[in-house]
Design a protein around this motif. Structure first.
Motif, short mmCIF file in Angstrom:
data_model
loop_
_atom_site.label_atom_id
_atom_site.label_comp_id
_atom_site.label_asym_id
_atom_site.label_seq_id
_atom_site.Cartn_x
_atom_site.Cartn_y
_atom_site.Cartn_z
N GLY A 1 0.79 -1.22 0.00
CA GLY A 1 0.00 0.00 0.00
C GLY A 1 0.82 1.27 0.00
N SER A 2 2.03 1.23 -0.56
CA SER A 2 2.84 2.45 -0.67
C SER A 2 2.27 3.36 -1.74
N ALA A 3 2.51 4.65 -1.62
CA ALA A 3 2.16 5.62 -2.66
C ALA A 3 3.42 5.91 -3.48
N TYR A 4 3.22 6.31 -4.75
CA TYR A 4 4.34 6.55 -5.66
C TYR A 4 4.20 7.94 -6.27
N VAL B 1 8.86 6.37 -3.16
CA VAL B 1 7.96 5.34 -2.63
C VAL B 1 7.65 5.72 -1.19
N LEU B 2 6.38 6.02 -0.94
CA LEU B 2 6.00 6.67 0.32
C LEU B 2 5.14 5.74 1.18
N ALA C 1 -2.19 5.88 0.57
CA ALA C 1 -2.34 7.33 0.49
C ALA C 1 -2.35 7.76 -0.97
N ALA C 2 -2.66 9.02 -1.22
CA ALA C 2 -2.58 9.61 -2.56
C ALA C 2 -1.37 10.53 -2.60
N ALA C 3 -0.72 10.59 -3.76
CA ALA C 3 0.48 11.43 -3.87
C ALA C 3 0.58 12.00 -5.28
N GLY C 4 1.22 13.16 -5.38
CA GLY C 4 1.44 13.79 -6.67
C GLY C 4 2.36 14.99 -6.53
N VAL C 5 2.93 15.42 -7.64
CA VAL C 5 3.86 16.55 -7.65
C VAL C 5 3.23 17.72 -8.38
N ASP D 1 4.08 21.89 -9.13
CA ASP D 1 5.01 23.02 -9.03
C ASP D 1 6.26 22.67 -8.23
N GLY D 2 6.80 21.47 -8.45
CA GLY D 2 8.06 21.08 -7.83
C GLY D 2 7.97 20.61 -6.40
N LYS D 3 6.77 20.54 -5.83
CA LYS D 3 6.60 20.03 -4.47
C LYS D 3 5.82 18.71 -4.52
N LEU D 4 6.18 17.80 -3.63
CA LEU D 4 5.52 16.50 -3.55
C LEU D 4 4.46 16.55 -2.46
N TYR D 5 3.21 16.27 -2.84
CA TYR D 5 2.09 16.28 -1.89
C TYR D 5 1.64 14.84 -1.63
N VAL D 6 1.29 14.57 -0.37
CA VAL D 6 0.73 13.28 -0.01
C VAL D 6 -0.44 13.54 0.93
N MET D 7 -1.50 12.75 0.78
CA MET D 7 -2.68 12.94 1.61
C MET D 7 -3.36 11.61 1.88
#
Length: 357
Positions: free
Chosen positions: A103-106, A115-116, A151-155, A157-163
């Motif tokens: 269940g890691s996020a990528y 890999v989060l 979790a959900a993740a995405g980049v 404007d150069g920052k990595l967000y996870v929620m």
């Protein structure tokens, strides 16, 4: 020669005879990545060069960038999370993820794959691993503020967000239900979120027009990081998104409940079937995932092996050129479709993504 004199030092090996090494590096840096395994067979000097920071820097300065596909797979014969990269239509193994969590996020940030989190023995982790795809080497990344799985993740404007991926049952988990990594400082910061968006499980995510879309068990949420605004996913998109999706030219592609590929057209707010690929592809009822590789749609799926008495599984891959026709319909043309790997039966594809190098 006297008994005390030293033998002459051997001449340093040049990369390409009769050429200065700086010229040779400039030439070799223009060779497509798919041919790098062949270059490694030429000489030790070539092999050493291709794994050096000098070569990576030269390629970046010359801008001969090209997308490379990376895939993670969980094998039924080992507890490891296996990793592969696609070279000349074959999946080639690289070093596995150091911690084979479930269940890691990528997320992809520049030439690196993050890999989060994930869980081991039902215990969620805040650990982050980073694959430098230029050298296919792993290193530990800065841990998240709270443990997460699914979790959900995405980049953006150069920052990595996870929620998501955690229950907001404590102050720390509620305050850090969403967080962002600034790669310049290497630190995570909490992203304020309202109570009503804090679902636990996220089954899919994508970045579209600078916004991070995250699909939860019940509905989905959109985060506009530039305006710092949260909103629900529109009903039409929510009803048709089954996860394992990717965005190509502003169209979100996934497969529907009948196993057909569809794309969501934001301009019309409608799902449309991808036409022209029906005869060349199976129905993707499960075990398929997608990626955007250089503007083409890549689909990777699990298929039965023609040999092996049911003890093996084949991983198939297809590259599809997608476009809108003059009537606004989504049309695909299969450029190639082949079996790219054979693994033990009951293995499963975890994730695939394209990284520009």
């Amino acid at each position: 020669m006297s008994a005390t004199s030293s033998p002459p030092a051997p001449e340093a090996q040049t990369l390409i005879p009769c050429l200065p090494d700086d010229v040779a590096v400039s030439i070799l840096a223009r060779v497509p990545r798919s041919q790098h395994p062949v270059l490694c067979l030429v000489s030790r000097a070539f092999r050493s060069l291709l794994s050096s920071a000098l070569f990576a820097t030269t390629r970046r300065l010359l801008s001969p960038t090209e997308p490379s596909l990376y895939l993670t797979l969980r094998s039924s014969s080992t507890s490891s999370l296996l990793c592969f990269t696609l070279l000349r239509r074959r999946l080639v193994p690289i070093s596995p993820v150091p911690s084979p969590y479930i269940g890691s996020a990528y997320a992809v940030l520049g030439p690196e794959l993050y890999v989060l989190g994930g869980s081991h023995n039902d215990v969620a982790s805040a650990r982050v691993w980073v694959l430098d795809c230029r050298f296919n080497t792993w290193r530990p990344g800065p841990s998240m503020r709270v443990p997460r799985e699914f979790a959900a993740a995405g980049v953006v404007d150069g920052k990595l967000y996870v929620m998501g991926g955690c229950v907001a049952d404590t102050w720390a988990r509620a305050a850090n239900w969403a967080e962002a990594l600034d790669p310049k400082t290497g630190s995570w910061a909490a992203v304020p979120s309202p109570d009503e968006v804090r679902e636990k499980w996220m089954h899919a995510s994508a970045v579209i027009d600078g916004k991070l879309y995250a699909m939860a068990d019940r509905g989905g949420v959109v985060y506009d990081s530039r305006r710092e605004v949260w909103s629900p996913v529109e009903n039409e998109l929510d009803n048709g998104w089954r996860g394992r999706a990717c965005v190509v030219d502003g169209i979100l592609y996934c497969y529907d409940y009948l196993g057909k590929i569809r794309g969501f057209d934001w301009g019309e707010g409608l799902w449309k079937e991808l036409k022209g690929v029906e005869k060349g592809l199976p129905r993707f009822l499960c075990g398929a995932t997608m990626a955007n590789m250089g503007g083409n749609l890549i689909v990777v799926w699990e298929g039965k092996s023609a040999v092996g008495n049911g003890k093996e599984m084949e991983v198939w891959c297809a590259e599809i050129e997608v476009r809108k026709d003059c009537n606004g319909e989504l049309v695909g043309e299969i450029r190639w479709s082949e079996s790219v790997l054979t693994v033990p039966a009951r293995s499963s594809i975890v994730h695939c993504v394209a990284v520009t190098l």
